[in-house]
Structures are given as structure tokens and as C-alpha cells.
Write a protein that holds these residues in place. Structure first.
Motif, PDB file in Angstrom:
ATOM      1  N   ASP A 186      16.267 -45.309  -1.183  1.00 12.11           N
ATOM      2  CA  ASP A 186      15.770 -46.364  -0.883  1.00 12.11           C
ATOM      3  C   ASP A 186      16.745 -47.463  -1.770  1.00 12.11           C
ATOM      4  O   ASP A 186      16.046 -49.087  -2.097  1.00 12.11           O
ATOM      5  CB  ASP A 186      14.511 -46.721  -1.904  1.00 12.11           C
ATOM      6  N   ALA A 187      18.184 -47.308  -1.356  1.00 11.75           N
ATOM      7  CA  ALA A 187      18.795 -48.403  -1.820  1.00 11.75           C
ATOM      8  C   ALA A 187      18.799 -49.700  -1.185  1.00 11.75           C
ATOM      9  O   ALA A 187      18.269 -49.840   0.323  1.00 11.75           O
ATOM     10  CB  ALA A 187      20.210 -47.544  -1.934  1.00 11.75           C
ATOM     11  N   GLN A 188      19.366 -50.965  -1.446  1.00 10.71           N
ATOM     12  CA  GLN A 188      19.538 -51.949  -0.613  1.00 10.71           C
ATOM     13  C   GLN A 188      20.439 -52.000   0.279  1.00 10.71           C
ATOM     14  O   GLN A 188      20.782 -52.925   1.301  1.00 10.71           O
ATOM     15  CB  GLN A 188      19.710 -52.739  -2.251  1.00 10.71           C
ATOM     16  N   VAL A 189      21.672 -51.051  -0.437  1.00 12.28           N
ATOM     17  CA  VAL A 189      22.867 -51.057   0.731  1.00 12.28           C
ATOM     18  C   VAL A 189      22.863 -50.186   1.260  1.00 12.28           C
ATOM     19  O   VAL A 189      23.119 -48.677   0.937  1.00 12.28           O
ATOM     20  CB  VAL A 189      24.159 -51.734  -0.209  1.00 12.28           C
ATOM     21  N   LEU A 190      23.023 -49.771   2.809  1.00 11.82           N
ATOM     22  CA  LEU A 190      23.449 -48.995   3.976  1.00 11.82           C
ATOM     23  C   LEU A 190      24.777 -49.197   4.036  1.00 11.82           C
ATOM     24  O   LEU A 190      25.393 -50.067   4.532  1.00 11.82           O
ATOM     25  CB  LEU A 190      22.676 -49.192   4.565  1.00 11.82           C
ATOM     26  N   ILE A 191      25.983 -48.477   3.859  1.00 10.87           N
ATOM     27  CA  ILE A 191      26.928 -48.175   3.979  1.00 10.87           C
ATOM     28  C   ILE A 191      27.696 -47.303   5.991  1.00 10.87           C
ATOM     29  O   ILE A 191      26.966 -45.998   5.268  1.00 10.87           O
ATOM     30  CB  ILE A 191      28.313 -47.882   2.814  1.00 10.87           C
ATOM     31  N   VAL A 217      24.144 -54.285   5.668  1.00  8.09           N
ATOM     32  CA  VAL A 217      24.920 -52.780   6.029  1.00  8.09           C
ATOM     33  C   VAL A 217      25.364 -53.352   6.159  1.00  8.09           C
ATOM     34  O   VAL A 217      26.135 -54.462   6.103  1.00  8.09           O
ATOM     35  CB  VAL A 217      24.167 -52.630   7.697  1.00  8.09           C
ATOM     36  N   VAL A 218      27.053 -52.636   5.635  1.00  2.00           N
ATOM     37  CA  VAL A 218      28.130 -52.511   5.303  1.00  2.00           C
ATOM     38  C   VAL A 218      29.003 -52.288   6.107  1.00  2.00           C
ATOM     39  O   VAL A 218      28.954 -50.363   5.915  1.00  2.00           O
ATOM     40  CB  VAL A 218      28.973 -52.034   4.087  1.00  2.00           C
ATOM     41  N   ALA A 219      29.220 -52.528   7.261  1.00  4.51           N
ATOM     42  CA  ALA A 219      30.341 -51.436   8.241  1.00  4.51           C
ATOM     43  C   ALA A 219      32.033 -52.037   8.241  1.00  4.51           C
ATOM     44  O   ALA A 219      32.681 -52.305   7.919  1.00  4.51           O
ATOM     45  CB  ALA A 219      29.879 -52.258   9.573  1.00  4.51           C
ATOM     46  N   VAL A 220      32.376 -50.300   8.000  1.00  2.00           N
ATOM     47  CA  VAL A 220      33.656 -50.385   7.334  1.00  2.00           C
ATOM     48  C   VAL A 220      34.196 -49.613   8.371  1.00  2.00           C
ATOM     49  O   VAL A 220      34.050 -48.678   9.319  1.00  2.00           O
ATOM     50  CB  VAL A 220      33.584 -49.501   6.563  1.00  2.00           C
ATOM     51  N   GLY A 221      35.114 -49.900   9.122  1.00  2.00           N
ATOM     52  CA  GLY A 221      36.792 -49.849   9.894  1.00  2.00           C
ATOM     53  C   GLY A 221      36.124 -50.471  11.295  1.00  2.00           C
ATOM     54  O   GLY A 221      34.790 -51.188  10.896  1.00  2.00           O
ATOM     55  N   ARG A 222      37.474 -50.831  12.191  1.00  2.00           N
ATOM     56  CA  ARG A 222      36.765 -51.165  13.529  1.00  2.00           C
ATOM     57  C   ARG A 222      35.509 -50.393  14.061  1.00  2.00           C
ATOM     58  O   ARG A 222      34.537 -51.913  14.815  1.00  2.00           O
ATOM     59  CB  ARG A 222      38.080 -51.311  14.309  1.00  2.00           C
ATOM     60  N   ASP A 258      16.039 -58.119  12.121  1.00  2.00           N
ATOM     61  CA  ASP A 258      17.060 -59.766  10.490  1.00  2.00           C
ATOM     62  C   ASP A 258      17.504 -58.533   9.329  1.00  2.00           C
ATOM     63  O   ASP A 258      16.680 -58.619   8.170  1.00  2.00           O
ATOM     64  CB  ASP A 258      14.844 -59.673  10.097  1.00  2.00           C
ATOM     65  N   LEU A 259      18.527 -58.621   9.693  1.00  2.00           N
ATOM     66  CA  LEU A 259      19.027 -57.751   8.274  1.00  2.00           C
ATOM     67  C   LEU A 259      20.644 -58.402   8.409  1.00  2.00           C
ATOM     68  O   LEU A 259      21.009 -58.830   9.891  1.00  2.00           O
ATOM     69  CB  LEU A 259      19.220 -56.545   9.085  1.00  2.00           C
ATOM     70  N   ASP A 260      21.128 -58.234   7.646  1.00  2.00           N
ATOM     71  CA  ASP A 260      22.942 -58.333   7.174  1.00  2.00           C
ATOM     72  C   ASP A 260      23.580 -57.474   7.527  1.00  2.00           C
ATOM     73  O   ASP A 260      23.613 -56.194   6.995  1.00  2.00           O
ATOM     74  CB  ASP A 260      22.639 -59.656   5.717  1.00  2.00           C
ATOM     75  N   VAL A 261      24.565 -58.175   7.657  1.00  2.00           N
ATOM     76  CA  VAL A 261      26.375 -56.570   7.837  1.00  2.00           C
ATOM     77  C   VAL A 261      27.000 -57.484   7.352  1.00  2.00           C
ATOM     78  O   VAL A 261      27.314 -58.483   8.281  1.00  2.00           O
ATOM     79  CB  VAL A 261      26.254 -56.559   9.327  1.00  2.00           C
ATOM     80  N   LEU A 262      27.412 -57.032   7.089  1.00  2.00           N
ATOM     81  CA  LEU A 262      29.033 -57.547   6.708  1.00  2.00           C
ATOM     82  C   LEU A 262      30.331 -56.005   6.745  1.00  2.00           C
ATOM     83  O   LEU A 262      29.994 -55.308   6.664  1.00  2.00           O
ATOM     84  CB  LEU A 262      29.103 -57.443   4.528  1.00  2.00           C
ATOM     85  N   VAL A 263      31.325 -57.217   7.356  1.00  2.00           N
ATOM     86  CA  VAL A 263      32.585 -55.666   7.433  1.00  2.00           C
ATOM     87  C   VAL A 263      33.073 -55.805   7.077  1.00  2.00           C
ATOM     88  O   VAL A 263      33.943 -56.826   6.695  1.00  2.00           O
ATOM     89  CB  VAL A 263      33.116 -57.003   9.291  1.00  2.00           C
ATOM     90  N   THR A 264      34.064 -54.878   6.929  1.00  2.00           N
ATOM     91  CA  THR A 264      35.177 -54.685   5.492  1.00  2.00           C
ATOM     92  C   THR A 264      36.514 -53.233   6.070  1.00  2.00           C
ATOM     93  O   THR A 264      35.745 -53.120   7.007  1.00  2.00           O
ATOM     94  CB  THR A 264      34.692 -53.896   4.169  1.00  2.00           C
ATOM     95  N   TYR A 265      37.015 -53.193   5.680  1.00  2.00           N
ATOM     96  CA  TYR A 265      38.096 -52.248   5.694  1.00  2.00           C
ATOM     97  C   TYR A 265      37.435 -50.824   5.542  1.00  2.00           C
ATOM     98  O   TYR A 265      37.071 -50.219   4.805  1.00  2.00           O
ATOM     99  CB  TYR A 265      39.732 -52.739   5.552  1.00  2.00           C
ATOM    100  N   HIS A 266      37.822 -50.241   6.342  1.00  2.00           N
ATOM    101  CA  HIS A 266      37.911 -48.282   6.422  1.00  2.00           C
ATOM    102  C   HIS A 266      38.973 -48.132   5.078  1.00  2.00           C
ATOM    103  O   HIS A 266      40.029 -48.168   4.954  1.00  2.00           O
ATOM    104  CB  HIS A 266      38.111 -47.368   7.327  1.00  2.00           C
ATOM    105  N   PRO A 267      38.594 -46.942   4.133  1.00  2.00           N
ATOM    106  CA  PRO A 267      38.847 -46.796   2.943  1.00  2.00           C
ATOM    107  C   PRO A 267      40.445 -46.429   3.339  1.00  2.00           C
ATOM    108  O   PRO A 267      41.919 -46.084   2.399  1.00  2.00           O
ATOM    109  CB  PRO A 267      38.137 -46.750   1.511  1.00  2.00           C
ATOM    110  N   ALA A 268      40.067 -45.416   4.432  1.00  2.00           N
ATOM    111  CA  ALA A 268      41.297 -44.775   4.632  1.00  2.00           C
ATOM    112  C   ALA A 268      42.566 -45.405   4.737  1.00  2.00           C
ATOM    113  O   ALA A 268      43.804 -45.170   5.901  1.00  2.00           O
ATOM    114  CB  ALA A 268      41.150 -43.503   6.058  1.00  2.00           C
ATOM    115  N   PHE A 269      41.981 -46.849   6.456  1.00  2.00           N
ATOM    116  CA  PHE A 269      42.874 -47.973   5.960  1.00  2.00           C
ATOM    117  C   PHE A 269      43.903 -48.219   5.108  1.00  2.00           C
ATOM    118  O   PHE A 269      44.850 -48.145   4.637  1.00  2.00           O
ATOM    119  CB  PHE A 269      42.422 -49.033   6.942  1.00  2.00           C
TER     120      PHE A 269
END
Length: 234
Positions: free
Chosen positions: A80-85, A164-169, A196-207
Motif C-alpha cells: 500500500d506504499a506511496q512509492v513504487l521503485i 514511480v521511481v525508475a532506477v536506471g536507463r 495519471d501518475l508521476d515518474v521520477l528517474v534516477t541512477y541505478h544503485p549498481a551504477f
């Protein structure tokens, strides 16, 4: 002991001082071609993922063609989280344990989340676009993405996350259906196609483990996540 004091060891491990770091494709919706390697369709008469609950969806995934992987990696965290990674696909550690983001990269991700009061145990859910490890940890193919896409979409339906947080290219380009380099996708919110959903992009932790000098940019992204959770109206 204050929250900031408890957080200090994690911030130090990330290279942070006073809450700042020190300097240091896309989804192909066409049907899969008729080849022997194509993911197997559901059993005759089996329902599609639409309408399934969490347990039914996880069991559905377990019945799918594993495509050479040891086990499916469904997801982990607060449903039920607000953030999906969302990452791209499981690696060797994930394939062995059946849990996304474990090993060194997973531990770094956990420390990063803890720094903004997030945790897979309480208020974050973590999964991948592809639910089975691709051979040799290569990027997932369009066929593999298409095979598992309905499961990810149903997970989003069930969660109804705020972000939604997209990690990696690969994850970023697939979720946003684009070919834009990750560096140009960072730093701003995007809209998930057809939702109707926001997406934020960041680096993958492996990178980040390979390129620790980029941690300062990842910290900027983390602060954006924290602000968006607290102020969803932007």
C-alpha cells in the motif's frame, strides 16, 4: 536518540555530510515473434492478470515460463506504499533469492531510502519491469518486457502509488516509452504514459557503486522523492 543521529551512519556510508553528498528499449507492444524462445502463454482457460489480487498475481507469475531463470522475482515491500521503485530485471543475487535489489546494490538502495525516511519494510514497494533474470545479466529484450508487462501494470493497479521511481536507463526508457538518455530524464517529474501518475528517474544503485562521484546527483533525486511524497500537488 534522534532520527538524525540514527541516520548518521547511513549518511556517512553514502558519502554525505550535513545531508549533502561530498563530491568524491523502450516497450515494444507488438506481439512476440513465433520462436521457440518466446515466453509461454497462460494455460488454456487461465485468466489474464487483469482483476487478479496480489496472491493470484504472484501465483500466475510462478506458472509462467522462467526463460532459463531459477525463479521469478515478483517484488517486495509495502503493497500500500506511496512509492513504487522499478528496476529493469533481476540479477544473479535476485535470481538466487527471489527478491529484488539484494546484494551490494540493494544495500546501497536501502541506505539511500533510509536517509529520506523510506523503507521497503514500511512505505516503499520494489519490483522490476522483467520478473526473470535475463541470461548473463544482459538487458531485457522487447519480447521479455512485453511478456511481463501485464504483471507490472497489474501491480501498479493494485498499489495505486503516488510516485514511480525508475532506477536506471532501461527502466526509465521503458516506463516512459522513449530513447532519451538517462542524464536528460533526471531532475524533473514525468507523466507515466496513459496513466495519471508521476515518474521520477534516477541512477541505478549498481551504477553508483561503479561511479561514486555521481552520488551527489542521486541525493538530489532522493530529496525530490521526499518532497513529492510530502507535497504531492507539486
Amino acid at each position: 536518540m534522534t532520527s538524525d543521529t540514527r541516520r548518521d551512519p547511513y549518511l556517512s556510508a553514502l558519502g554525505l555530510t550535513d545531508w549533502q553528498y561530498r563530491a568524491g528499449g523502450p516497450l515494444d507492444t507488438k506481439p512476440a515473434p513465433e520462436t521457440d524462445s518466446r515466453p509461454a502463454p497462460p494455460d488454456a482457460g487461465e485468466a489474464a492478470p487483469d482483476g487478479m489480487n496480489w496472491d493470484e498475481l504472484e501465483a500466475y507469475l510462478a506458472r509462467r515460463d522462467h526463460r532459463g531463470a531459477n525463479r521469478p522475482v515478483f517484488g517486495v515491500g509495502a503493497r500500500d506504499a506511496q512509492v513504487l521503485i522499478v528496476g529493469e530485471a533481476p540479477g544473479a543475487n535476485e535470481d538466487a533469492q527471489g527478491v529484488p535489489f539484494v546484494g551490494r546494490a540493494g544495500k546501497l538502495l536501502d541506505r539511500m531510502l533510509f536517509a529520506i525516511d523510506c523503507s521497503r519494510a514500511t512505505n516503499v514497494y520494489i519490483t522490476n519491469i522483467c520478473k526473470f533474470r535475463p541470461p548473463d545479466n544482459r538487458d531485457p529484450t522487447p519480447d521479455e518486457v512485453a511478456a511481463d508487462w501485464p504483471i507490472l501494470e497489474r501491480q501498479i493497479d493494485l498499489m495505486a502509488p503516488r510516485l514511480v521511481v525508475a532506477v536506471g536507463r532501461v527502466a526509465a526508457q521503458t516506463l516512459l516509452d522513449c530513447q532519451t538518455p538517462l542524464g536528460k530524464l533526471r531532475g524533473r517529474l514525468h507523466r507515466y504514459p496513459r496513466r495519471d501518475l508521476d515518474v521520477l528517474v534516477t541512477y541505478h544503485p549498481a551504477f553508483l557503486l561503479r561511479s561514486p562521484q555521481q552520488k551527489s546527483k542521486a541525493w538530489v533525486d532522493l530529496k525530490m522523492i521526499a518532497r513529492h511524497i510530502r507535497n504531492p500537488g507539486r
